[in-house]
Write a protein that holds these residues in place. Structure first.
Motif: not given
Length: 143
Positions: A2-30
């Protein structure tokens, strides 16, 4: 992973300006650093199957690229909704399930849903790129 996913998503976000994260992961949110990097493109949700999926579908209608993150088992009660609301009209919604590997086999039975299951660190990065580049409903499973 999940940490690798998060880092890659952050890196890709400027390229995909409409990207929006909807996070429904209870205790994993941190664990999701996307909130810190792009607070205006992050929304924490309570996962209620049809409600969260409906919200993701709504984001597509406002020309956003929603990435709905939840415990993988949370998607099990919403298989029909995933098929009828997301897959049949080919909505560009990205689902990310964390945990329960049994969900993968069920997701693979849904017509029109692209399923990705990366197993190495390198594959996680490539899967995020492929998920965002692919137009249409996609399920990415992380362990």
């Amino acid at each position: 992973m999940i940490d690798l996913f998060s880092k890659k998503l952050i890196k890709m976000a400027p390229k995909f300006r409409s990207l929006t994260v909807l996070d429904a992961r209870d205790s994993l949110t941190e664990k999701m650093n996307f909130l810190r990097a792009f607070s205006d493109r992050y929304l924490g949700l309570n996962f209620k199957g049809d409600t969260a999926l409906g919200q993701a579908a709504g984001f597509v209608l406002t020309e956003k690229l929603p990435v709905l993150m939840a415990k993988a088992s949370g998607f099990l009660n919403a298989i029909e909704i995933i098929q009828s609301i997301l897959c049949e009209p080919n909505l560009n919604v990205k689902l990310v399930g964390v945990g329960d590997e049994q969900v993968v086999e069920i997701m693979r039975t849904i017509p029109g849903l692209k399923v990705m299951v990366p197993s190495t660190e390198e594959e996680v990065g490539k899967a995020v790129e492929a998920m965002l580049a692919h137009y249409g409903p996609t399920y990415l499973h992380l362990i």
